[in-house]
Write a protein that holds these residues in place. Structure first.
Motif, PDB file in Angstrom:
ATOM      1  N   MET A  97       0.121  27.946 -53.819  1.00 27.33           N
ATOM      2  CA  MET A  97       0.072  28.975 -52.866  1.00 27.33           C
ATOM      3  C   MET A  97      -1.195  29.631 -52.693  1.00 27.33           C
ATOM      4  SD  MET A  97       2.273  31.999 -51.565  1.00 27.33           S
ATOM      5  CE  MET A  97       3.765  30.848 -51.197  1.00 27.33           C
ATOM      6  N   ASN A  98      -1.690  29.920 -51.676  1.00 25.93           N
ATOM      7  CA  ASN A  98      -3.194  30.680 -51.482  1.00 25.93           C
ATOM      8  C   ASN A  98      -2.991  32.055 -52.024  1.00 25.93           C
ATOM      9  OD1 ASN A  98      -5.207  32.090 -50.229  1.00 25.93           O
ATOM     10  ND2 ASN A  98      -5.408  31.175 -48.577  1.00 25.93           N
ATOM     11  N   ASP A  99      -3.897  32.410 -52.895  1.00 26.44           N
ATOM     12  CA  ASP A  99      -3.704  33.774 -53.514  1.00 26.44           C
ATOM     13  C   ASP A  99      -3.922  34.799 -52.106  1.00 26.44           C
ATOM     14  OD1 ASP A  99      -3.047  32.801 -55.982  1.00 26.44           O
ATOM     15  OD2 ASP A  99      -5.191  33.022 -56.788  1.00 26.44           O
ATOM     16  N   LYS A 100      -4.409  34.615 -51.371  1.00 25.73           N
ATOM     17  CA  LYS A 100      -4.721  35.601 -50.282  1.00 25.73           C
ATOM     18  C   LYS A 100      -3.297  36.202 -49.549  1.00 25.73           C
ATOM     19  CE  LYS A 100      -7.744  36.389 -46.525  1.00 25.73           C
ATOM     20  NZ  LYS A 100      -8.645  36.244 -45.403  1.00 25.73           N
ATOM     21  N   PHE A 101      -2.558  35.131 -49.444  1.00 25.19           N
ATOM     22  CA  PHE A 101      -1.161  35.594 -48.884  1.00 25.19           C
ATOM     23  C   PHE A 101      -0.001  35.538 -49.857  1.00 25.19           C
ATOM     24  CE2 PHE A 101      -3.833  33.275 -45.764  1.00 25.19           C
ATOM     25  CZ  PHE A 101      -4.089  34.350 -44.754  1.00 25.19           C
ATOM     26  N   ARG A 102       0.871  36.427 -49.533  1.00 30.05           N
ATOM     27  CA  ARG A 102       2.264  36.302 -50.153  1.00 30.05           C
ATOM     28  C   ARG A 102       3.096  35.203 -49.672  1.00 30.05           C
ATOM     29  NH1 ARG A 102       1.755  42.028 -50.360  1.00 30.05           N
ATOM     30  NH2 ARG A 102       1.564  42.864 -52.551  1.00 30.05           N
ATOM     31  N   ILE A 103       3.094  35.132 -48.464  1.00 34.79           N
ATOM     32  CA  ILE A 103       3.787  34.105 -47.689  1.00 34.79           C
ATOM     33  C   ILE A 103       3.136  33.553 -46.690  1.00 34.79           C
ATOM     34  CG2 ILE A 103       6.092  35.118 -48.624  1.00 34.79           C
ATOM     35  CD1 ILE A 103       6.212  36.406 -45.673  1.00 34.79           C
ATOM     36  N   VAL A 104       3.787  32.454 -46.222  1.00 33.48           N
ATOM     37  CA  VAL A 104       3.348  31.693 -44.784  1.00 33.48           C
ATOM     38  C   VAL A 104       4.674  31.304 -44.350  1.00 33.48           C
ATOM     39  CG1 VAL A 104       2.229  29.983 -43.762  1.00 33.48           C
ATOM     40  CG2 VAL A 104       0.944  31.013 -45.749  1.00 33.48           C
ATOM     41  N   LEU A 105       4.938  31.812 -42.811  1.00 35.75           N
ATOM     42  CA  LEU A 105       6.157  31.500 -42.139  1.00 35.75           C
ATOM     43  C   LEU A 105       5.700  30.734 -41.031  1.00 35.75           C
ATOM     44  CD1 LEU A 105       7.703  35.002 -42.810  1.00 35.75           C
ATOM     45  CD2 LEU A 105       8.077  33.103 -44.166  1.00 35.75           C
ATOM     46  N   LYS A 106       6.961  30.540 -40.262  1.00 31.02           N
ATOM     47  CA  LYS A 106       6.993  29.869 -38.983  1.00 31.02           C
ATOM     48  C   LYS A 106       6.190  30.656 -37.905  1.00 31.02           C
ATOM     49  CE  LYS A 106      11.086  27.467 -40.044  1.00 31.02           C
ATOM     50  NZ  LYS A 106      12.538  27.421 -39.758  1.00 31.02           N
ATOM     51  N   ASP A 107       5.691  30.171 -36.978  1.00 28.15           N
ATOM     52  CA  ASP A 107       4.959  31.023 -36.069  1.00 28.15           C
ATOM     53  C   ASP A 107       5.757  31.959 -35.335  1.00 28.15           C
ATOM     54  OD1 ASP A 107       2.568  29.510 -36.085  1.00 28.15           O
ATOM     55  OD2 ASP A 107       3.026  28.374 -34.398  1.00 28.15           O
ATOM     56  N   ARG A 108       7.101  31.890 -35.052  1.00 31.17           N
ATOM     57  CA  ARG A 108       7.846  32.936 -34.554  1.00 31.17           C
ATOM     58  C   ARG A 108       8.023  34.145 -35.406  1.00 31.17           C
ATOM     59  NH1 ARG A 108      12.978  33.976 -35.962  1.00 31.17           N
ATOM     60  NH2 ARG A 108      14.048  32.642 -37.289  1.00 31.17           N
ATOM     61  N   LEU A 109       7.651  33.817 -36.506  1.00 30.80           N
ATOM     62  CA  LEU A 109       7.732  34.929 -37.641  1.00 30.80           C
ATOM     63  C   LEU A 109       6.529  35.514 -37.953  1.00 30.80           C
ATOM     64  CD1 LEU A 109      10.562  33.556 -39.891  1.00 30.80           C
ATOM     65  CD2 LEU A 109      11.028  35.234 -38.265  1.00 30.80           C
ATOM     66  N   LEU A 110       5.314  35.357 -36.968  1.00 33.03           N
ATOM     67  CA  LEU A 110       4.104  35.914 -37.509  1.00 33.03           C
ATOM     68  C   LEU A 110       4.094  37.316 -37.976  1.00 33.03           C
ATOM     69  CD1 LEU A 110       0.994  35.251 -37.744  1.00 33.03           C
ATOM     70  CD2 LEU A 110       0.857  35.993 -35.191  1.00 33.03           C
ATOM     71  N   TYR A 142       5.151  38.515 -55.782  1.00 33.16           N
ATOM     72  CA  TYR A 142       4.672  39.536 -56.522  1.00 33.16           C
ATOM     73  C   TYR A 142       4.928  39.643 -57.931  1.00 33.16           C
ATOM     74  CZ  TYR A 142       3.994  44.662 -57.540  1.00 33.16           C
ATOM     75  OH  TYR A 142       3.606  45.912 -58.089  1.00 33.16           O
ATOM     76  N   SER A 143       6.107  39.157 -58.375  1.00 30.57           N
ATOM     77  CA  SER A 143       6.508  39.360 -59.800  1.00 30.57           C
ATOM     78  C   SER A 143       5.723  38.253 -60.633  1.00 30.57           C
ATOM     79  CB  SER A 143       7.982  38.925 -59.877  1.00 30.57           C
ATOM     80  OG  SER A 143       8.878  39.919 -59.385  1.00 30.57           O
ATOM     81  N   GLU A 144       5.231  37.069 -59.917  1.00 26.70           N
ATOM     82  CA  GLU A 144       4.425  36.244 -60.557  1.00 26.70           C
ATOM     83  C   GLU A 144       2.890  36.993 -61.099  1.00 26.70           C
ATOM     84  OE1 GLU A 144       3.944  32.691 -58.348  1.00 26.70           O
ATOM     85  OE2 GLU A 144       6.092  32.118 -58.366  1.00 26.70           O
ATOM     86  N   LYS A 145       2.772  37.611 -60.075  1.00 26.52           N
ATOM     87  CA  LYS A 145       1.228  38.331 -60.190  1.00 26.52           C
ATOM     88  C   LYS A 145       1.596  39.288 -61.209  1.00 26.52           C
ATOM     89  CE  LYS A 145      -1.453  39.026 -56.845  1.00 26.52           C
ATOM     90  NZ  LYS A 145      -1.964  39.524 -55.474  1.00 26.52           N
ATOM     91  N   HIS A 146       2.716  40.054 -61.283  1.00 24.90           N
ATOM     92  CA  HIS A 146       2.811  41.295 -61.932  1.00 24.90           C
ATOM     93  C   HIS A 146       4.291  41.193 -62.993  1.00 24.90           C
ATOM     94  CE1 HIS A 146      -0.148  43.529 -59.409  1.00 24.90           C
ATOM     95  NE2 HIS A 146       0.470  42.682 -58.509  1.00 24.90           N
TER      96      HIS A 146
END
Length: 116
Positions: free
Chosen positions: A1-14, A91-95
């Motif tokens: 996963m890109n470190d810049k984003f916590r999550i990537v969701l469907k368009d309707r959930l932008l 978050y827990s993976e990073k902390h």
């Protein structure tokens, strides 16, 4: 996963995606505590609101509302909690030293959602 984003969701959930990715790490624990009290938060232009936080002239929320720059979406409690679990795992993976605290706060959020 890109470190810049916590999550990537469907368009309707932008708005949901933008909100969770906008939370600074330094504010993450406080945001979880607020969620455990059914209190929303806002970061930059992204906002999250719980039932009971509406203005007096607004319809009562039937779920959790997310908004960013005029785009709004309301999601159900189960979907909110599922996404929140994913965000907490990232978050827990990073902390890793805060994993136990995060899991405890996540439990508090689930309990609060069950009471709404």
């Amino acid at each position: 996963m890109n470190d810049k984003f916590r999550i990537v969701l469907k368009d309707r959930l932008l708005p949901v995606q933008v909100f969770f990715n906008a939370i600074p790490d330094r504010s993450f624990i406080e945001t979880l505590k607020a969620f455990g009290n059914a209190t929303g938060a806002g970061f930059n232009d992204a906002f999250c609101g719980f039932p009971g936080e509406e203005d007096f002239d607004e319809e009562p929320l039937n779920g959790i509302e997310f908004a960013v720059k005029g785009e709004e979406v309301i999601i159900g409690y189960d979907e909110f909690f599922s996404i929140l679990e994913e965000v907490c795992n990232v978050y827990s993976e990073k902390h890793p030293n805060e994993t136990e605290l995060v899991q405890g706060l996540l439990f508090d959020v689930k309990e609060k959602l069950n009471s709404l």
